[in-house]
Enzyme design. Structure first.
Site, PDB file in Angstrom:
ATOM      1  NE  ARG A 167      -3.938  -2.189   1.940  1.00 44.85           N
ATOM      2  CZ  ARG A 167      -4.732  -2.625   0.951  1.00 44.85           C
ATOM      3  NH1 ARG A 167      -4.880  -1.895  -0.141  1.00 44.85           N
ATOM      4  NH2 ARG A 167      -5.354  -3.788   1.040  1.00 44.85           N
ATOM      5  CG  ASP A 168       1.484   5.576  -2.271  1.00 42.35           C
ATOM      6  OD1 ASP A 168       2.085   5.588  -3.356  1.00 42.35           O
ATOM      7  OD2 ASP A 168       1.607   6.496  -1.416  1.00 42.35           O
ATOM      8  CB  ILE A 169       3.525   5.716   2.770  1.00 42.04           C
ATOM      9  CG1 ILE A 169       3.668   5.784   4.265  1.00 42.04           C
ATOM     10  CG2 ILE A 169       4.050   6.966   2.100  1.00 42.04           C
ATOM     11  CD1 ILE A 169       5.107   5.770   4.753  1.00 42.04           C
ATOM     12  CG  ASN A 180       3.717   9.079 -11.850  1.00 40.83           C
ATOM     13  OD1 ASN A 180       2.882   9.295 -12.729  1.00 40.83           O
ATOM     14  ND2 ASN A 180       3.434   9.132 -10.560  1.00 40.83           N
ATOM     15  CD  GLU A 240       7.329  12.828  -5.399  1.00 42.94           C
ATOM     16  OE1 GLU A 240       7.064  12.065  -4.445  1.00 42.94           O
ATOM     17  OE2 GLU A 240       6.810  13.946  -5.566  1.00 42.94           O
ATOM     18  CB  VAL A 241      10.354   6.132  -5.488  1.00 43.72           C
ATOM     19  CG1 VAL A 241      11.177   4.914  -5.077  1.00 43.72           C
ATOM     20  CG2 VAL A 241       9.856   6.870  -4.249  1.00 43.72           C
ATOM     21  CG  HIS A 262       6.705   3.107  -8.195  1.00 45.38           C
ATOM     22  ND1 HIS A 262       7.958   3.665  -8.338  1.00 45.38           N
ATOM     23  CD2 HIS A 262       5.847   4.146  -8.098  1.00 45.38           C
ATOM     24  CE1 HIS A 262       7.868   4.975  -8.309  1.00 45.38           C
ATOM     25  NE2 HIS A 262       6.589   5.309  -8.172  1.00 45.38           N
ATOM     26  CG  HIS A 301       1.385   5.120  -8.743  1.00 46.23           C
ATOM     27  ND1 HIS A 301       1.451   5.661  -7.479  1.00 46.23           N
ATOM     28  CD2 HIS A 301       2.512   5.519  -9.377  1.00 46.23           C
ATOM     29  CE1 HIS A 301       2.566   6.347  -7.351  1.00 46.23           C
ATOM     30  NE2 HIS A 301       3.238   6.288  -8.493  1.00 46.23           N
TER      31      HIS A 301
HETATM   32  P1  AMP Z   1       6.225   8.388  -7.832  1.00 45.58           P
HETATM   33  O1  AMP Z   1       5.988   9.869  -7.636  1.00 45.58           O
HETATM   34  O2  AMP Z   1       5.492   7.835  -9.019  1.00 45.58           O
HETATM   35  O3  AMP Z   1       7.708   8.063  -7.834  1.00 45.58           O
HETATM   36  O4  AMP Z   1       5.546   7.690  -6.589  1.00 45.58           O
HETATM   37  C1  AMP Z   1       6.210   7.388  -5.404  1.00 45.58           C
HETATM   38  C2  AMP Z   1       5.156   6.910  -4.441  1.00 45.58           C
HETATM   39  O5  AMP Z   1       5.789   6.248  -3.374  1.00 45.58           O
HETATM   40  C3  AMP Z   1       4.315   8.045  -3.825  1.00 45.58           C
HETATM   41  O6  AMP Z   1       2.933   7.822  -4.143  1.00 45.58           O
HETATM   42  C4  AMP Z   1       4.598   7.921  -2.331  1.00 45.58           C
HETATM   43  O7  AMP Z   1       3.455   8.206  -1.536  1.00 45.58           O
HETATM   44  C5  AMP Z   1       5.034   6.480  -2.208  1.00 45.58           C
HETATM   45  N1  AMP Z   1       5.900   6.177  -1.079  1.00 45.58           N
HETATM   46  C6  AMP Z   1       6.972   6.872  -0.643  1.00 45.58           C
HETATM   47  N2  AMP Z   1       7.538   6.270   0.412  1.00 45.58           N
HETATM   48  C7  AMP Z   1       6.807   5.148   0.660  1.00 45.58           C
HETATM   49  C8  AMP Z   1       6.889   4.095   1.632  1.00 45.58           C
HETATM   50  N3  AMP Z   1       7.848   4.063   2.572  1.00 45.58           N
HETATM   51  N4  AMP Z   1       5.950   3.124   1.593  1.00 45.58           N
HETATM   52  C9  AMP Z   1       4.971   3.143   0.657  1.00 45.58           C
HETATM   53  N5  AMP Z   1       4.855   4.103  -0.286  1.00 45.58           N
HETATM   54  C10 AMP Z   1       5.754   5.089  -0.286  1.00 45.58           C
END
Ligand code: AMP
Ligand code: ZN
Length: 116
Positions: A30-32, A88, A96-97, A101, A103
């Site tokens: 689950r997304d945080i 993304n 951002e990560v 991944h 979504h």
């Molecule tokens: P993106 O902007 O597509 O890279 O999405 C990164 C996603 O990772 C965002 O929706 C964040 O809310 C989610 N996220 C960041 N840290 C965590 C975590 N520790 N556990 C679960 N989701 C996370």
């Protein structure tokens, strides 16, 4: 990649996550900070920076990721009303990560794909 990557650390069990499905090669959690009633992230356990790198480097693994997303969509009850599956990618894509991944979003009408 290892310790520098947040999602590699989740795969390694070093950072907690609410895991909803795990296969030999993929993980869904689950997304945080959920942006919809259901918001699950689906990743390959192996590190790839983004969906293009994954698709070109290991198309089979990309398919397994999609398969896991489909099973989670079913398990979360999203298949009747529908859902959105989104990658993304890069700065313009709002990534951002930098561990690929998907979504998986659903549970309510999600509105237009983009706000202008
Ligand atoms: P993106 O902007 O597509 O890279 O999405 C990164 C996603 O990772 C965002 O929706 C964040 O809310 C989610 N996220 C960041 N840290 C965590 C975590 N520790 N556990 C679960 N989701 C996370
Ligand atoms: Zn990683």
């Amino acid at each position: 990649m290892g310790t520098d990557c947040l999602f590699c650390r989740i795969v390694a069990g070093e950072i907690p996550a609410t895991i909803v499905r795990e296969t030999a090669t993929t993980l869904a959690f689950r997304d945080i900070d959920p942006k919809a009633p259901t918001h699950v992230l689906v990743i390959p356990k192996e590190h790839y920076a983004d969906v293009a790198t994954l698709a070109q480097g290991d198309p089979g693994l990309a398919g397994e990721l999609l398969g896991t997303a489909a099973v989670v969509a079913e398990e979360e009850g999203l298949t009747v009303d529908g859902f959105r599956l989104m990658f993304n990618t890069g700065p313009y894509g709002g990534q951002e990560v930098f561990h690929v991944h998907a979504h998986l979003l659903g549970g309510a009408p999600l509105g237009p794909m983009l706000c202008r």
